[in-house]
Motif scaffolding. Structure first.
Motif, short mmCIF file in Angstrom:
data_model
loop_
_atom_site.label_atom_id
_atom_site.label_comp_id
_atom_site.label_asym_id
_atom_site.label_seq_id
_atom_site.Cartn_x
_atom_site.Cartn_y
_atom_site.Cartn_z
N ASN A 80 0.82 -5.36 13.25
CA ASN A 80 0.76 -3.91 13.25
C ASN A 80 1.06 -3.39 11.85
O ASN A 80 2.15 -3.60 11.32
N VAL A 81 0.08 -2.73 11.24
CA VAL A 81 0.22 -2.27 9.85
C VAL A 81 0.35 -0.75 9.83
O VAL A 81 -0.56 -0.02 10.22
N LEU A 82 1.51 -0.29 9.38
CA LEU A 82 1.87 1.13 9.37
C LEU A 82 1.82 1.67 7.95
O LEU A 82 1.90 0.91 6.99
N GLY A 83 1.74 2.98 7.83
CA GLY A 83 1.80 3.57 6.51
C GLY A 83 1.13 4.93 6.45
O GLY A 83 0.28 5.25 7.28
N PRO A 84 1.50 5.73 5.45
CA PRO A 84 0.92 7.07 5.31
C PRO A 84 -0.50 7.02 4.79
O PRO A 84 -0.99 5.96 4.39
N THR A 85 -1.14 8.15 4.77
CA THR A 85 -2.50 8.24 4.26
C THR A 85 -2.54 8.02 2.75
O THR A 85 -1.61 8.37 2.03
N GLU A 87 4.39 -8.25 14.77
CA GLU A 87 4.99 -8.18 13.44
C GLU A 87 4.57 -6.85 12.83
O GLU A 87 3.39 -6.56 12.70
N ASN A 88 5.56 -6.03 12.49
CA ASN A 88 5.31 -4.71 11.92
C ASN A 88 5.48 -4.73 10.40
O ASN A 88 6.49 -5.20 9.89
N TYR A 89 4.49 -4.19 9.71
CA TYR A 89 4.55 -4.09 8.25
C TYR A 89 4.35 -2.63 7.84
O TYR A 89 3.51 -1.94 8.41
N LEU A 90 5.12 -2.18 6.86
CA LEU A 90 5.00 -0.82 6.36
C LEU A 90 4.42 -0.86 4.95
O LEU A 90 4.97 -1.51 4.06
N VAL A 91 3.28 -0.17 4.76
CA VAL A 91 2.57 -0.17 3.48
C VAL A 91 2.94 1.07 2.68
O VAL A 91 2.89 2.19 3.19
N LEU A 92 3.31 0.85 1.41
CA LEU A 92 3.66 1.94 0.50
C LEU A 92 2.91 1.75 -0.81
O LEU A 92 2.59 0.62 -1.18
N LEU A 95 9.80 -8.37 1.55
CA LEU A 95 8.49 -8.07 0.98
C LEU A 95 7.49 -9.11 1.45
O LEU A 95 7.70 -10.32 1.29
N ALA A 96 6.39 -8.64 2.02
CA ALA A 96 5.35 -9.53 2.52
C ALA A 96 4.28 -9.78 1.46
O ALA A 96 3.97 -10.92 1.11
N TYR A 97 3.69 -8.70 0.94
CA TYR A 97 2.61 -8.80 -0.03
C TYR A 97 2.73 -7.66 -1.05
O TYR A 97 3.39 -6.65 -0.79
N TYR A 98 2.05 -7.83 -2.18
CA TYR A 98 1.75 -6.70 -3.06
C TYR A 98 0.31 -6.86 -3.52
O TYR A 98 -0.18 -7.98 -3.67
N THR A 99 -0.38 -5.75 -3.68
CA THR A 99 -1.80 -5.79 -4.04
C THR A 99 -1.99 -5.22 -5.44
O THR A 99 -1.27 -4.33 -5.87
N VAL A 114 10.60 -2.97 11.43
CA VAL A 114 9.89 -3.39 10.22
C VAL A 114 10.83 -4.24 9.38
O VAL A 114 11.84 -3.74 8.89
N GLU A 115 10.50 -5.51 9.20
CA GLU A 115 11.33 -6.39 8.39
C GLU A 115 10.84 -6.47 6.95
O GLU A 115 11.62 -6.66 6.03
N LYS A 116 9.51 -6.32 6.76
CA LYS A 116 8.93 -6.51 5.44
C LYS A 116 8.04 -5.33 5.06
O LYS A 116 7.35 -4.75 5.90
N LEU A 117 8.05 -5.02 3.78
CA LEU A 117 7.21 -3.98 3.22
C LEU A 117 6.00 -4.61 2.53
O LEU A 117 5.99 -5.80 2.22
N ILE A 118 4.98 -3.80 2.32
CA ILE A 118 3.82 -4.18 1.51
C ILE A 118 3.62 -3.07 0.48
O ILE A 118 3.57 -1.89 0.84
N PHE A 119 3.54 -3.43 -0.79
CA PHE A 119 3.32 -2.45 -1.85
C PHE A 119 1.92 -2.61 -2.43
O PHE A 119 1.53 -3.71 -2.81
N THR A 120 1.19 -1.50 -2.49
CA THR A 120 -0.16 -1.51 -3.02
C THR A 120 -0.20 -0.86 -4.41
O THR A 120 0.77 -0.25 -4.86
N LYS A 121 -1.35 -1.01 -5.10
CA LYS A 121 -1.63 -0.36 -6.38
C LYS A 121 -0.64 -0.74 -7.48
O LYS A 121 -0.32 0.08 -8.35
N VAL A 122 -0.17 -1.99 -7.44
CA VAL A 122 0.72 -2.47 -8.49
C VAL A 122 0.02 -2.45 -9.84
O VAL A 122 0.67 -2.26 -10.89
N ASP A 123 -1.30 -2.62 -9.84
CA ASP A 123 -2.06 -2.62 -11.09
C ASP A 123 -2.18 -1.24 -11.71
O ASP A 123 -2.61 -1.10 -12.86
#
Length: 373
Positions: free
Chosen positions: A182-187, A288-293, A342-346, A314-323
């Motif tokens: 289950n992948v959660l997160g704002p728009t 498994e719940n992940y929160l994307v920021l 932390l699960a992933y970063y993109t 939610v045990e782990k976060l995912i961070f996007t737009k690191v670049d």
């Protein structure tokens, strides 16, 4: 915004009408079930009513014929713009002054051997309290050291202290121990693309049979994007509008190994949307719940989102737009503050390449790479 009402025998049929008329950029503002009158009050016919809209960029303000009014408006606009520029410049100067004072005060407290590491942590926008905590430990080590430490040795010690702060937090991607992801997160955080990257790894590397469920029925473009990724991975996708749809989708995908759930991207600073989500899907059983920021968001706004989702496991976060940023200190700050792993970063839009499964080692290295990452 141009608004229009659509009626159809089913919600998918209504959505097709919206897409055909307004295109993929249409936004659903409301939907409801309506019943038409039947013979003698019986045999009522059920249908679905959807109100959708689209932003009209081509709408222009009406032109005034009076030259005096035009000149007055231009003058007021120029004054407003000039005032805004002055205020923005003053705020920018004030921020620079505050940062300079903070940097000077930290440098005064510690010996020269630590100044480079301290400035690096400050540049990465690590929380000042965490910087003080790390610096205090480094000061004790340097003070008790019989030999002069090189800058590389001091940085290695700083990395070790940072690892102590992150110790005990979970790192790494999907465990493959639970069926529903289950992948959660704002728009606007790139949630659907992130799901596609995670799913692609599950298919290509783990050889899993997967499916997709999306509850994002508010944006036509999001549904079409997910369908495109699903076709590439030869995976089925179900669009759910209510609890009954969700239950049917789970039964339909019963034989699959892994189900990725793409929840609607909403303004989750409003608690109403959190409650709606809780009522729609099961976030507890075999999930498994992940929160994307997004790393381009303000740390305070990301903190608000995390707090709104504290009711979810939610045990782990995912961070996007690191670049898209040169500072990732907020990632560390939020993980430490909320005790989230932390699960992933993109770091890009390419699927499935631009995603990294997180480990404590690569996150700390990323922090100290700074502008060179």
């Amino acid at each position: 915004m141009k608004m229009k009402k659509y009626t159809a025998s089913s919600m998918p049929a209504a959505m097709k009408k919206v897409q055909a008329d307004l295109g993929d950029d249409a936004i659903i503002t409301s939907s409801k079930v309506v019943y038409s009158k039947g013979f003698l009050g019986m045999f009522k016919k059920k249908s679905f009513e959807v109100i959708a809209g689209i932003e009209r960029a081509d709408i222009k303000e009406p032109a005034f014929s009076s030259k005096t009014v035009q000149q007055s408006a231009m003058f007021e606009s120029q004054v407003s713009e000039d005032s805004s520029k002055v205020i923005k410049q003053e705020l920018a100067d004030l921020k620079k002054l505050m940062k300079s004072m903070q940097s000077q005060s930290a440098s005064i407290q510690y010996p020269d051997e630590l100044s480079t590491v301290i400035k690096q942590l400050e540049h990465q926008e690590i929380n000042p309290q965490l910087i003080t905590q790390i610096s205090d430990e480094l000061f004790t080590i340097v003070k008790n050291s019989k030999a002069n430490l090189t800058p590389q040795e001091v940085q290695a010690l700083a990395q070790k202290q940072l690892a102590h702060l992150l110790e005990g937090l979970p790192f790494g991607g999907i465990s493959y121990e639970k069926k529903y992801i289950n992948v959660l997160g704002p728009t606007g955080v790139g949630k659907t693309t992130t799901i596609a990257k995670m799913a692609a790894h599950a298919v290509l590397k783990k050889k899993k049979k997967i499916g997709f469920i999306t509850t994002d029925t508010y944006r036509i473009a999001a549904i079409e994007q997910l369908k495109t990724y699903a076709n590439l991975l030869q995976a089925p996708v179900e669009i759910v509008y209510d609890k009954e749809d969700y239950e049917r989708a789970l039964l339909k995908f019963e034989r699959l190994d892994l189900i990725f759930i793409d929840t609607a991207g909403r303004n989750y600073k409003e608690i109403k949307y959190i409650k709606d989500l809780q009522q729609l899907i099961d976030v507890e059983n075999n999930v498994e719940n992940y929160l994307v920021l997004s790393m381009t968001a303000k740390e305070r706004d990301m903190a608000t989102i995390i707090e709104q989702f504290l009711a979810f496991s939610v045990e782990k976060l995912i961070f996007t737009k690191v670049d898209e940023t040169n500072t990732i200190g907020s990632m560390i700050n939020l993980m430490v503050k909320y005790k989230k792993g932390l699960a992933y970063y993109t770091d890009g839009q390419e699927v499935p390449e631009d995603i990294e499964e997180a480990s404590m080692k690569n996150v700390i290295e990323l922090l100290f790479q700074g502008d060179n990452k």
